[in-house]
Design a protein around this motif. Structure first.
Motif, PDB file in Angstrom:
ATOM      1  N   PRO A 179       0.807  -1.228   0.000  1.00 37.91           N
ATOM      2  CA  PRO A 179       0.000   0.000   0.000  1.00 37.91           C
ATOM      3  C   PRO A 179       0.841   1.279   0.000  1.00 37.91           C
ATOM      4  O   PRO A 179       0.328   2.351  -0.345  1.00 37.91           O
ATOM      5  CB  PRO A 179      -0.809  -0.100   1.302  1.00 37.91           C
ATOM      6  CG  PRO A 179      -0.796  -1.552   1.646  1.00 37.91           C
ATOM      7  CD  PRO A 179       0.537  -2.050   1.201  1.00 37.91           C
ATOM      8  N   GLU A 180       2.109   1.159   0.371  1.00 34.54           N
ATOM      9  CA  GLU A 180       2.965   2.341   0.478  1.00 34.54           C
ATOM     10  C   GLU A 180       3.843   2.563  -0.748  1.00 34.54           C
ATOM     11  O   GLU A 180       4.604   3.530  -0.797  1.00 34.54           O
ATOM     12  CB  GLU A 180       3.853   2.225   1.727  1.00 34.54           C
ATOM     13  CG  GLU A 180       3.070   2.139   3.027  1.00 34.54           C
ATOM     14  CD  GLU A 180       3.974   1.926   4.240  1.00 34.54           C
ATOM     15  OE1 GLU A 180       5.191   2.157   4.097  1.00 34.54           O
ATOM     16  OE2 GLU A 180       3.456   1.516   5.295  1.00 34.54           O
ATOM     17  N   ARG A 181       3.746   1.728  -1.737  1.00 38.45           N
ATOM     18  CA  ARG A 181       4.619   1.846  -2.902  1.00 38.45           C
ATOM     19  C   ARG A 181       4.187   2.986  -3.814  1.00 38.45           C
ATOM     20  O   ARG A 181       3.002   3.189  -4.078  1.00 38.45           O
ATOM     21  CB  ARG A 181       4.647   0.530  -3.688  1.00 38.45           C
ATOM     22  CG  ARG A 181       5.324  -0.585  -2.925  1.00 38.45           C
ATOM     23  CD  ARG A 181       5.294  -1.908  -3.671  1.00 38.45           C
ATOM     24  NE  ARG A 181       5.841  -2.975  -2.824  1.00 38.45           N
ATOM     25  CZ  ARG A 181       5.878  -4.260  -3.138  1.00 38.45           C
ATOM     26  NH1 ARG A 181       5.368  -4.661  -4.307  1.00 38.45           N
ATOM     27  NH2 ARG A 181       6.406  -5.139  -2.313  1.00 38.45           N
ATOM     28  N   THR A 182       5.183   3.711  -4.303  1.00 38.33           N
ATOM     29  CA  THR A 182       4.923   4.798  -5.241  1.00 38.33           C
ATOM     30  C   THR A 182       4.649   4.210  -6.623  1.00 38.33           C
ATOM     31  O   THR A 182       4.983   3.041  -6.890  1.00 38.33           O
ATOM     32  CB  THR A 182       6.142   5.720  -5.336  1.00 38.33           C
ATOM     33  OG1 THR A 182       7.238   4.986  -5.930  1.00 38.33           O
ATOM     34  CG2 THR A 182       6.557   6.238  -3.964  1.00 38.33           C
ATOM     35  N   PRO A 183       4.056   4.985  -7.534  1.00 36.25           N
ATOM     36  CA  PRO A 183       3.851   4.484  -8.905  1.00 36.25           C
ATOM     37  C   PRO A 183       5.162   4.017  -9.546  1.00 36.25           C
ATOM     38  O   PRO A 183       5.161   3.025 -10.284  1.00 36.25           O
ATOM     39  CB  PRO A 183       3.261   5.695  -9.626  1.00 36.25           C
ATOM     40  CG  PRO A 183       2.541   6.445  -8.548  1.00 36.25           C
ATOM     41  CD  PRO A 183       3.412   6.301  -7.336  1.00 36.25           C
TER      42      PRO A 183
END
Length: 215
Positions: free
Chosen positions: A64-68
């Motif tokens: 859920p915390e990953r950037t594009p």
């Protein structure tokens, strides 16, 4: 029906012994599983990019915390790992190049080893059978001048059975340079015996796995 993940990495095309033996395995497998699925990757024809820092470190970032950017960088690793996880059995063509595995195969391995997923105490692929065809131009058996210099099989044995907790079987056709290197011409007979045995072992292993998976 059963799914086979088949990986080839030889650069020698139709002249490749490892490809010929993996083909024998695959054909025997398909005879037993005519309605099954084969996922095939030819790492020589379509090499994977080397693992970079962004794709590597993203595995430690909660989804859920990953950037594009991180999601995009990790997409190939997720695809390759998912292929491995979906397979009931794995077939690897891993010829010995310069005393170890081809760099293209190492790139695939780097992508699919994901901590706390395919690797670690609760690996998602534990117990999966993997058959490795590791062909060798010479002989590295005990008592030969090159004994101990095959770092492909020892590496793959530790990686597959240790880190990934797979059940690995090795098929080792050797002396594959005997037909083309004049200095090895006296070894052609031994080469032919080794290759014939490898094809027989491949057929037997594919059939045995088919029986196990159908049980």
């Amino acid at each position: 029906m059963a799914t086979l993940l088949h990986i080839d990495s030889s650069i020698n095309g139709d002249n490749s012994v490892s490809r010929a033996v993996t083909k024998t395995f695959r054909e025997a497998w398909e005879e037993q599983h005519p309605k099954g699925t084969v996922i095939y990757r030819d790492l020589a024809a379509n090499p994977l990019p080397h693992l970079d820092g962004l794709a590597y470190h993203t595995q430690y970032v909660p989804i859920p915390e990953r950037t594009p950017e991180q999601v995009a960088a990790f997409a190939l690793r997720d695809e390759l790992a998912s292929e491995l996880e979906s397979a009931d059995a794995v077939l690897l063509g891993a010829p010995l190049y310069n005393y170890t595995i081809p760099s293209t195969l190492k790139a695939w391995i780097d992508h699919v080893i994901i901590m706390e997923r395919t690797a670690g105490e609760n690996t998602t692929i534990a117990g999966r059978p993997v058959t490795v065809v590791t062909s060798r131009g010479g002989s590295y058996r005990p008592g030969t001048p090159m004994e101990g210099n095959d770092f492909a099989q020892s590496y793959l044995e530790w990686l597959l059975t240790g880190a990934l907790k797979l059940e690995a079987t090795f098929i080792v056709p050797e002396l594959t340079l005997a037909p083309v290197v004049p200095a090895m011409s006296s070894l052609v007979g031994l080469y032919e015996e080794s290759v014939a045995k490898a094809h027989g072992d491949a057929r037997a292993k594919a059939t045995d796995l088919a029986t196990q998976l159908a049980a």
